[in-house]
Design an enzyme around this catalytic site. Structure first.
Site, PDB file in Angstrom:
ATOM      1  N   LEU A  10       0.820  -1.218   0.000  1.00  0.00           N
ATOM      2  CA  LEU A  10       0.000   0.000   0.000  1.00  0.00           C
ATOM      3  C   LEU A  10       0.854   1.268   0.000  1.00  0.00           C
ATOM      4  O   LEU A  10       0.470   2.284   0.567  1.00  0.00           O
ATOM      5  CB  LEU A  10      -0.963  -0.017   1.194  1.00  0.00           C
ATOM      6  N   MET A  13       1.830   3.424  -5.256  1.00  0.00           N
ATOM      7  CA  MET A  13       1.139   2.777  -6.374  1.00  0.00           C
ATOM      8  C   MET A  13      -0.001   1.862  -5.911  1.00  0.00           C
ATOM      9  O   MET A  13      -1.111   1.910  -6.435  1.00  0.00           O
ATOM     10  CB  MET A  13       2.134   1.977  -7.220  1.00  0.00           C
ATOM     11  N   ARG A  33       2.885  -5.305   4.319  1.00  0.00           N
ATOM     12  CA  ARG A  33       3.788  -5.957   5.278  1.00  0.00           C
ATOM     13  C   ARG A  33       3.770  -5.252   6.638  1.00  0.00           C
ATOM     14  O   ARG A  33       3.577  -5.865   7.664  1.00  0.00           O
ATOM     15  CB  ARG A  33       5.212  -5.986   4.711  1.00  0.00           C
ATOM     16  N   LYS A  75       7.989  -3.349  -4.112  1.00  0.00           N
ATOM     17  CA  LYS A  75       9.270  -3.075  -4.752  1.00  0.00           C
ATOM     18  C   LYS A  75       9.651  -4.253  -5.651  1.00  0.00           C
ATOM     19  O   LYS A  75       9.525  -5.409  -5.232  1.00  0.00           O
ATOM     20  CB  LYS A  75      10.322  -2.897  -3.658  1.00  0.00           C
ATOM     21  N   SER A 128       1.281   1.641 -16.255  1.00  0.00           N
ATOM     22  CA  SER A 128       1.882   2.946 -16.545  1.00  0.00           C
ATOM     23  C   SER A 128       0.958   4.077 -16.151  1.00  0.00           C
ATOM     24  O   SER A 128      -0.266   3.937 -16.158  1.00  0.00           O
ATOM     25  CB  SER A 128       2.230   3.071 -18.027  1.00  0.00           C
ATOM     26  N   HIS A 186       7.789   0.392 -23.557  1.00  0.00           N
ATOM     27  CA  HIS A 186       7.055   1.657 -23.359  1.00  0.00           C
ATOM     28  C   HIS A 186       7.960   2.660 -22.629  1.00  0.00           C
ATOM     29  O   HIS A 186       8.090   3.811 -23.029  1.00  0.00           O
ATOM     30  CB  HIS A 186       5.786   1.384 -22.544  1.00  0.00           C
ATOM     31  N   ASN A 187       8.610   2.199 -21.562  1.00  0.00           N
ATOM     32  CA  ASN A 187       9.486   3.095 -20.808  1.00  0.00           C
ATOM     33  C   ASN A 187      10.693   3.521 -21.639  1.00  0.00           C
ATOM     34  O   ASN A 187      11.136   4.667 -21.549  1.00  0.00           O
ATOM     35  CB  ASN A 187       9.955   2.421 -19.518  1.00  0.00           C
TER      36      ASN A 187
HETATM   37  P1  NBP Z   1       7.909   0.907  -3.618  1.00  0.00           P
HETATM   38  O1  NBP Z   1       8.560   0.401  -4.818  1.00  0.00           O
HETATM   39  O2  NBP Z   1       8.501   2.048  -2.885  1.00  0.00           O
HETATM   40  O3  NBP Z   1       7.737  -0.303  -2.565  1.00  0.00           O
HETATM   41  C1  NBP Z   1       7.186  -0.119  -1.280  1.00  0.00           C
HETATM   42  C2  NBP Z   1       6.219  -1.243  -0.955  1.00  0.00           C
HETATM   43  O4  NBP Z   1       6.888  -2.517  -1.027  1.00  0.00           O
HETATM   44  C3  NBP Z   1       5.683  -1.116   0.464  1.00  0.00           C
HETATM   45  O5  NBP Z   1       4.343  -1.522   0.483  1.00  0.00           O
HETATM   46  C4  NBP Z   1       6.581  -2.081   1.220  1.00  0.00           C
HETATM   47  O6  NBP Z   1       6.014  -2.551   2.406  1.00  0.00           O
HETATM   48  C5  NBP Z   1       6.667  -3.195   0.223  1.00  0.00           C
HETATM   49  N1  NBP Z   1       7.710  -4.175   0.496  1.00  0.00           N
HETATM   50  C6  NBP Z   1       9.058  -4.066   0.455  1.00  0.00           C
HETATM   51 BR1  NBP Z   1       9.949  -2.542   0.053  1.00  0.00          BR
HETATM   52  N2  NBP Z   1       9.689  -5.181   0.739  1.00  0.00           N
HETATM   53  C7  NBP Z   1       8.733  -6.079   1.022  1.00  0.00           C
HETATM   54  C8  NBP Z   1       8.751  -7.429   1.395  1.00  0.00           C
HETATM   55  N3  NBP Z   1       9.895  -8.088   1.519  1.00  0.00           N
HETATM   56  N4  NBP Z   1       7.566  -8.046   1.610  1.00  0.00           N
HETATM   57  C9  NBP Z   1       6.411  -7.379   1.489  1.00  0.00           C
HETATM   58  N5  NBP Z   1       6.322  -6.089   1.099  1.00  0.00           N
HETATM   59  C10 NBP Z   1       7.468  -5.444   0.888  1.00  0.00           C
HETATM   60  O7  NBP Z   1       6.370   1.244  -3.926  1.00  0.00           O
HETATM   61  P2  NBP Z   1       5.704   2.043  -5.161  1.00  0.00           P
HETATM   62  O8  NBP Z   1       6.450   3.275  -5.501  1.00  0.00           O
HETATM   63  O9  NBP Z   1       4.272   2.137  -4.793  1.00  0.00           O
HETATM   64  O10 NBP Z   1       5.857   1.045  -6.393  1.00  0.00           O
HETATM   65  C11 NBP Z   1       5.324  -0.266  -6.373  1.00  0.00           C
HETATM   66  C12 NBP Z   1       5.709  -0.983  -7.657  1.00  0.00           C
HETATM   67  O11 NBP Z   1       5.118  -0.323  -8.770  1.00  0.00           O
HETATM   68  C13 NBP Z   1       7.215  -1.026  -7.931  1.00  0.00           C
HETATM   69  O12 NBP Z   1       7.551  -2.258  -8.501  1.00  0.00           O
HETATM   70  C14 NBP Z   1       7.415   0.072  -8.942  1.00  0.00           C
HETATM   71  O13 NBP Z   1       8.549  -0.149  -9.768  1.00  0.00           O
HETATM   72  C15 NBP Z   1       6.130  -0.013  -9.724  1.00  0.00           C
HETATM   73  N6  NBP Z   1       5.744   1.198 -10.440  1.00  0.00           N
HETATM   74  C16 NBP Z   1       5.902   2.406  -9.878  1.00  0.00           C
HETATM   75  C17 NBP Z   1       5.519   3.546 -10.566  1.00  0.00           C
HETATM   76  C18 NBP Z   1       5.664   4.892  -9.948  1.00  0.00           C
HETATM   77  O14 NBP Z   1       5.388   5.876 -10.643  1.00  0.00           O
HETATM   78  N7  NBP Z   1       6.046   4.990  -8.683  1.00  0.00           N
HETATM   79  C19 NBP Z   1       4.945   3.438 -11.826  1.00  0.00           C
HETATM   80  C20 NBP Z   1       4.769   2.182 -12.365  1.00  0.00           C
HETATM   81  C21 NBP Z   1       5.170   1.073 -11.660  1.00  0.00           C
HETATM   82  P3  NBP Z   1       6.326  -1.793   3.808  1.00  0.00           P
HETATM   83  O15 NBP Z   1       5.313  -0.727   3.927  1.00  0.00           O
HETATM   84  O16 NBP Z   1       6.146  -2.868   4.811  1.00  0.00           O
HETATM   85  O17 NBP Z   1       7.727  -1.284   3.743  1.00  0.00           O
END
Ligand code: NBP
Length: 483
Positions: A10, A13, A33, A75, A128, A186-187
């Site tokens: 949560l 994204m 988590r 992540k 995206s 795309h990226n």
């Molecule tokens: P992040 O990439 O910053 O990841 C944070 C999330 O991962 C938190 O919910 C965290 O839980 C969880 N997490 C981690 Br870190 N390690 C974990 C583990 N071992 N077990 C369970 N949960 C774990 O989040 P985001 O920026 O929302 O991006 C999410 C995904 O979407 C990524 O793969 C990203 O590449 C992709 N994405 C992002 C964008 C963008 O614009 N940001 C666009 C398109 C795709 P916690 O709260 O317990 O630490």
């Protein structure tokens, strides 16, 4: 009643996607988590729809109706593997795990295989549009089995961005890693598109001496032409913004080192292994890399190289004309970057056995995603008609566009080169086009060199077979190696 879909993770994204799902009548199970994040999420957004929080993975899986559908938004890398394994422990045959993170497509292929052995459908899905898109309508590129698409289709269509004609921007791309592959490209295209805009800005800034506000106005005007796109639109916004602290244009207060998270690099690495030239994307990735080479750039400043004057000394009508030339050069280079990206998708499709519908890919990029642009309509039309089967550059609409822009393209690059303003993506795109349309390439000479130093053999234009010249012998006779 149980949830029809769940979201794991949560952060930015996942929270946005879960809310979007809830806003569209889905019953959404949520898990993170660290439970505190779930609590905060529920406090802030719990009343926006049916959101069912869980403290443990077991509880989360139990709160889902069958077939259980869980979308992971954590992540990329090891955290994703960890969450998949935790979910799989409680899930059953026929359940669906969707990874919406930016996974590398080879990881997705591996994960899909491992889950399939347990009867679980694993779907790697490119998402995206960033946080805003996830909340209000992203463009989504799911891979995975046909069976999983049956279940996912109504859920994903409910939250997808809608193209101007009302079509949801989501489609089943193909099996296993196909969705993440298409998102990766795309990226890559996004990198090229952004660099082309940056090169255009640089020419107006350093070459024509315009201020950011004026250049912002030019981009806003370009957004009413074939270049109508999200990236051109936000460029105008960035350039027009003033720094709150100093009152200067914000662009002048931002450090000129471009960051990147890896999908552009993956696009180029994969293209290299597939032997598909994606010169525009590659130069865009390298341009970001160069911008971030601090020590190298500092030393280059100290060296104080002799360089031409960047200023073009144009004004009035002459400057106006040159701005139009830049626009045309940008458009032509952009067409090349897209053509190269689609070639990479086609080549990977062959290698990995994906039957990817290119027209559909272009169609789901029309809204929600970062490279959304009006001209994607033209791209989908071109693929649909079959005229872009070999390359987008040969579709009549784009062929004509290239022909119309060609002279401007050359003039802009020549001018930029004479004035020392780097245009790596403009230049490499034109070089690709010139290489492509050349009847004979100097590759013949390279084959000769290779045969001389490494006996690599060559083919003749007038006779089938492989030939080798005995370069070291006094009479340098040619011999036929094979038929
Ligand atoms: P992040 O990439 O910053 O990841 C944070 C999330 O991962 C938190 O919910 C965290 O839980 C969880 N997490 C981690 Br870190 N390690 C974990 C583990 N071992 N077990 C369970 N949960 C774990 O989040 P985001 O920026 O929302 O991006 C999410 C995904 O979407 C990524 O793969 C990203 O590449 C992709 N994405 C992002 C964008 C963008 O614009 N940001 C666009 C398109 C795709 P916690 O709260 O317990 O630490």
């Amino acid at each position: 009643r149980k949830a029809n879909v769940g979201v794991v993770g949560l952060a930015a994204m996942g929270a946005s996607l879960a809310r979007n799902l809830a806003h569209h009548g889905n019953r959404v199970a949520v898990y993170n988590r660290t439970y505190q994040r779930t609590e905060t999420f529920m406090k802030e957004h719990g009343d926006e729809g049916v959101l069912i929080p869980s403290q443990t993975v077991k509880e989360f899986v139990e709160s889902l109706s069958v077939p259980r559908t869980a979308i992971i938004m954590v992540k990329a890398g090891a955290p994703t593997d960890q969450v998949i394994n935790e979910l799989a422990e409680y899930m059953e045959q026929g359940d669906i795990i969707v990874d919406g993170g930016n996974a590398y497509f080879e990881d997705t292929i591996r994960r899909e295989k491992a889950m399939a052995e347990r009867g679980i459908h694993f779907v790697g899905m490119g998402v995206s549009g960033g946080e805003e898109g996830a909340l209000n309508g992203p463009s989504m590129m799911p891979g995975g089995s046909d069976w999983s698409w049956e279940t996912l289709k109504p859920i994903l269509e409910s939250i997808a961005a809608k193209a101007p004609d009302g079509t949801p921007c989501v489609a089943h791309i193909g099996p296993n890693g196909a969705g993440h592959f298409v998102k990766m490209v795309h990226n890559g295209i996004e990198y090229a598109d952004m660099q082309l805009i940056a090169e255009s800005y640089d020419l107006m800034r350093r070459g024509l001496g315009m201020d950011p506000q004026q250049i912002g106005d030019v981009f806003a005007a370009w957004n009413k032409t074939e270049l109508d796109s999200y990236l051109v639109e936000i460029t105008a916004e960035v350039l027009r913004k003033r720094d709150e602290k100093t009152g200067k244009p914000i662009v002048d207060m931002i450090v000129d080192h471009a960051g990147m998270k890896g999908t552009g690099t993956w696009t180029v690495q994969t293209a290299l292994s597939l032997a598909v030239p994606v010169t525009g994307i590659a130069e865009a990735v390298f341009a970001r890399g160069l911008s971030d080479q601090t020590a190298l750039r500092e030393q280059a400043q100290k060296e104080n190289f002799k360089a031409p004057e960047a200023a073009l000394h144009m004004d009035g009508a002459e400057a106006e004309t040159f701005i139009e030339l830049i626009r045309e050069a940008l458009y032509a280079s952009k067409i090349v970057a897209y053509a190269q990206g689609f070639n990479e998708i086609a080549q990977a499709g062959q290698k990995y056995g994906w039957d990817i519908d290119m027209a559909q890919v272009a169609r789901i990029w029309r809204a929600g995603c970062i490279i959304r642009a009006k001209f994607l309509n033209r791209i989908s039309d071109a693929f649909e008609s079959g005229s872009a089967d070999i390359s987008l550059l040969f579709a009549p609409y784009f062929k004509e566009a290239l022909e119309n822009c060609e002279e401007a393209w050359r003039k802009v690059i020549a001018t930029a080169t004479m004035h020392g303003i780097p245009t790596p993506v403009f230049s490499s795109s034109l070089a690709y086009f010139d290489g492509l349309r050349s009847k004979r390439l100097p590759a013949a000479l390279i084959q000769g060199q290779r045969d001389l130093f490494g006996a690599h053999t060559y083919q003749r234009v007038d006779e089938p077979g492989a030939f080798h010249t005995l370069w070291a012998e006094p009479d340098q006779k040619e011999i036929k190696i094979s038929d």
